[in-house]
Design a protein around this motif. Structure first.
Motif, PDB file in Angstrom:
ATOM      1  N   ASN A 188       0.009  -0.613   2.798  1.00  0.00           N
ATOM      2  CA  ASN A 188      -0.626   0.094   4.614  1.00  0.00           C
ATOM      3  C   ASN A 188      -1.314   1.645   3.675  1.00  0.00           C
ATOM      4  O   ASN A 188      -0.065   2.388   3.392  1.00  0.00           O
TER       5      ASN A 188
ATOM      6  N   ASP B  38      -1.845   4.058   5.592  1.00  0.00           N
ATOM      7  CA  ASP B  38      -1.100   5.875   5.434  1.00  0.00           C
ATOM      8  C   ASP B  38       0.321   5.670   5.650  1.00  0.00           C
ATOM      9  O   ASP B  38       1.206   6.176   6.163  1.00  0.00           O
ATOM     10  N   ASN B  39       1.292   4.796   4.735  1.00  0.00           N
ATOM     11  CA  ASN B  39       2.573   4.892   5.418  1.00  0.00           C
ATOM     12  C   ASN B  39       3.266   5.150   3.527  1.00  0.00           C
ATOM     13  O   ASN B  39       2.723   4.730   3.051  1.00  0.00           O
ATOM     14  N   GLN B  40       4.075   6.362   3.790  1.00  0.00           N
ATOM     15  CA  GLN B  40       4.857   6.670   2.783  1.00  0.00           C
ATOM     16  C   GLN B  40       5.156   5.406   1.321  1.00  0.00           C
ATOM     17  O   GLN B  40       5.592   5.598   0.674  1.00  0.00           O
ATOM     18  N   SER B  41       5.846   4.797   2.506  1.00  0.00           N
ATOM     19  CA  SER B  41       6.837   3.590   1.542  1.00  0.00           C
ATOM     20  C   SER B  41       5.796   2.508   1.171  1.00  0.00           C
ATOM     21  O   SER B  41       6.906   1.450   1.255  1.00  0.00           O
TER      22      SER B  41
ATOM     23  N   ASN C 194      -0.151   3.135  -0.981  1.00  0.00           N
ATOM     24  CA  ASN C 194      -1.679   3.636   0.130  1.00  0.00           C
ATOM     25  C   ASN C 194      -2.070   4.686  -0.206  1.00  0.00           C
ATOM     26  O   ASN C 194      -2.333   3.846  -1.269  1.00  0.00           O
TER      27      ASN C 194
ATOM     28  N   GLU D 115      -2.939   6.953  -1.363  1.00  0.00           N
ATOM     29  CA  GLU D 115      -2.669   8.237  -1.998  1.00  0.00           C
ATOM     30  C   GLU D 115      -2.652   7.641  -3.385  1.00  0.00           C
ATOM     31  O   GLU D 115      -2.314   8.203  -4.256  1.00  0.00           O
ATOM     32  N   ARG D 116      -1.324   6.477  -3.639  1.00  0.00           N
ATOM     33  CA  ARG D 116      -0.620   5.617  -4.436  1.00  0.00           C
ATOM     34  C   ARG D 116      -2.132   5.348  -5.480  1.00  0.00           C
ATOM     35  O   ARG D 116      -1.868   5.419  -6.546  1.00  0.00           O
TER      36      ARG D 116
ATOM     37  N   TYR E 298      -3.808   7.631  -7.474  1.00  0.00           N
ATOM     38  CA  TYR E 298      -3.547   8.074  -8.105  1.00  0.00           C
ATOM     39  C   TYR E 298      -3.417   7.376  -9.754  1.00  0.00           C
ATOM     40  O   TYR E 298      -3.907   7.152 -10.366  1.00  0.00           O
TER      41      TYR E 298
END
Lengths: 165, 494
Positions: free
Chosen positions: B156, B158-161, B164, B166-167, B170
């Protein structure tokens, strides 16, 4: 949360009976004792190089592991700092990268902890199996006490957790 | 897992394939870096000799070989100082346990210093690439995200868990960070070691039938692979025959294992689906049973597996990246050795080490390719990562294969109404460490040691060089501290 400066590391393979004594001991210690945020308690398993981040640059590292002292099973002793035989040993396999190699690599990279202590116990059995032998299992209390004593000596507060409701 | 999926003829969602591929590629890069620098290099690089090096000359040498930005004279001096402290602290006893100062160590002090500096730098980079594995697989090396039918990574953006953006970005940063080191330090160091130990292109050849799996499936059914694999007989690349899909009959029918010389009950030569594993230790019988390892064969013959087999198969199949890195490496070796070194040199101890570095570079590029494929597929709005398996009643059979860091790994499952009836693993080190087979032909380790010269029979460094070049998977179970730091590995010449 504060960056950890102290590591308590349980080492060994829990699939090989007494080889896992370090991991079992440290997990039990963690259950019973409360330690400050800057103390990190780790189940290091048989992780080899993956242990580097938990040793490099730490102020003090306390390890619990099965150690061959050439003594009767259950014999407990501590190895500290210079007494720990740090060397890059000849290996047959990469999976063989053991604690001594990891420590010598930390030494080579110049981030060796100020103090390292290994609480070791002579194992009885290294056979396949999830359960430790009776003799070694019975020594778990002494090992847990040794951890608490060492933290005490290092002036790190550790107290029994209040009983669970 | 692939064996069960194969038995069920299950489709695997594209995202799951790409995530698995990323993990496999990053894991391979990690493994190859650590193998070369932290295991094999010490067979060739003499850290004690590095103390005698002139840091300025070491730096100049490094800069003449590549544009790696961590070869400065200042850095070389720092590393040398650290080595001095390490060697001079009396408790180390490294002469007793390492092979440093051995007569078969031949690199000039400056090369030893350069390699030692990269040995320490490698510690940083191996950790970075391993983070890709741990981010996607939750931990390493025993990843937790695999499931029959896909992966347990919810996507997902946009989902932090969830997995996403960001991950994912990275992960991309980590992959990019390692590129410079592998291209400009590792490939060059390996080529330099190969060139300065050129006589080792003549030792350790062993078995030259090569078997390797195609991997990095790019479709849901496992019929298209980013990295080719197959079989080469007698070291002749012209004989290359590809393995084409997860259902390939040529591979499926070709594998057998013999226990004529292994400590199991009976004496048979069977297909893995028909095998049993009944241990029966009968002591060391040099003409009878003498090993816990079974003897696998491909169409009746022993085969060497691992990065060399993989690189030769990819080369024979015309894989562009492999051709590029093999050519680059042979050019560097030729330049340093001041003589033309061709692909024939690869059939050797040093060739296995060279091929591992080539494969490392190929896999690192593959990390980028797989990352791009994953992002593009998510960009299409596809976030599926799992197809639920359904087990039919009755018996089904499957085989799953994977080109692991040490070579082709195959698992063979027989499933009866959802329960495992038989499960056999034919792992890379079994191929390479195999004892003699049903027709008494030796396996790759055994064959490769014939004719190896020993400078000092009490310290058989040369034997370790060849065995290490296979990257053996042994002794992963016990890492016990010896209070006296005694010698744990014993090599016995018989």
């Amino acid at each position: 949360m504060q960056e950890p400066t102290i590591t308590i590391l349980g080492l060994g393979n829990i699939l090989m009976t007494d080889e896992g004594v370090g991991v079992h001991t440290v997990n039990e210690f963690d259950k019973r004792y409360e330690v400050p945020d800057y103390v990190e308690i780790i189940d290091g398993g048989a992780a080899g190089l993956d242990l580097l981040p938990f040793i490099e640059g730490r102020e003090k590292v306390l390890m619990v592991d099965a150690v061959n002292f050439d003594q009767e099973p259950g014999y407990i002793d501590t190895l500290e700092n210079e007494a720990i035989p740090v060397k890059l040993a000849t290996k047959a396999s990469m999976h063989h990268l053991g604690l001594m190699d990891v420590l010598s690599i930390v030494k080579l990279s110049g981030n060796y902890p100020k103090e390292i202590c290994i609480i070791g116990i002579q194992p009885k059995s290294l056979e396949l199996g999830l359960d430790m032998t009776r003799e070694i299992w019975d020594k778990k209390e002494s090992l847990i006490e040794r951890i608490a004593e060492k933290l005490n000596e290092w002036k790190i507060p550790c107290a029994l957790r209040s009983p669970q409701k | 897992m692939r064996s069960v999926e194969n038995a069920l003829q299950l489709d695997i969602p594209l995202n799951a394939q790409f995530i698995r591929n990323l993990i496999m590629a990053a894991h391979g890069v990690h493994d190859h870096i650590v193998h070369f620098y932290h295991l094999a290099a010490l067979d060739w690089v003499d850290i004690v000799s590095a103390l005698k090096a002139d840091p300025k000359k070491a730096s100049q040498l490094g800069e003449s070989l590549s544009n790696w930005d961590q070869n400065s004279a200042k850095h070389m001096k720092e590393v040398q100082d650290r080595l001095k402290t390490f060697v001079s602290s009396g408790q180390l006893g490294i002469y007793a346990n390492g092979y440093w100062g051995h007569k078969a160590m031949k690199l000039p002090p400056e090369v030893n210093l350069l390699a030692s500096a990269h040995y320490l730098q490698a510690l940083h980079f191996q950790r970075r690439i391993n983070m890709v594995v741990s981010i996607l697989g939750s931990k390493t090396p025993n990843i937790q995200n695999l499931a029959v039918g896909g992966v347990a990574n919810p996507i997902n953006p946009d989902n932090q868990s969830a997995l996403n953006m960001e991950r994912l970005y990275y992960i991309k940063t980590l992959i990019d960070e390692v590129q410079g080191f592998v291209r400009n330090a590792m490939l060059v160091d390996v080529a330099a070691v190969a060139a300065l130990y050129a006589e080792w292109t003549g030792y350790g050849k062993g078995v030259t039938n090569y078997l390797s799996a195609p991997d990095m499936p790019m479709d849901t059914k496992g019929t298209a692979f980013a990295l080719p694999g197959g079989y080469i007989e007698n070291g002749d690349l012209g004989t290359f025959k590809p393995i084409k899909s997860f259902n390939d009959e040529y591979f499926k029918n070709g594998v057998k294992e013999s226990i004529k010389h292994s400590w199991y009950k009976g004496d048979w030569n069977k297909h893995p689906w028909e095998e049993s594993t009944d241990p029966n230790h009968t002591g060391m019988q040099y003409d009878g049973k003498y090993s816990w390892v079974k003897a696998p064969t491909f169409n009746g013959k022993p085969a060497q597996v691992g990065p060399l087999a993989n690189v030769l198969c990819m080369y024979a199949a015309g894989h562009a990246g492999t051709k590029k890195y093999v050519t680059e490496m042979l050019n560097t070796i030729s330049a340093v050795a001041k003589t033309k070194v061709g692909p024939a040199a690869l059939h050797s101890t040093i060739g296995r080490i060279g091929a591992r570095a080539v494969r490392c570079a190929v896999l690192l590029d593959e990390c980028t390719n797989q990352w791009n494929a994953l992002i593009a597929n998510i960009g299409k709005g596809d976030v599926k990562t799992f197809n639920a398996p359904n087990f039919p009643s009755g018996e089904i059979r499957g085989v799953g294969f994977h080109e692991a860091p040490r070579g082709i790994l195959s698992h063979w499952a027989v499933i009866d109404s959802g329960k495992i009836k038989n499960y056999q693993c034919v792992v890379p080190s079994t191929w390479n460490a195999a004892p003699r087979n049903a027709s008494d032909a030796p396996g790759p380790y055994e064959a490769s040691l014939v004719g190896t010269p020993l400078a000092d029979p009490e310290k058989p460094l040369e034997v370790l060089r060849t065995v290490h070049s296979f990257d053996p998977c042994l002794a992963c179970a016990i890492h016990m501290v010896d209070a006296k730091g005694g010698e744990i590995v014993k090599v016995k010449a018989l």
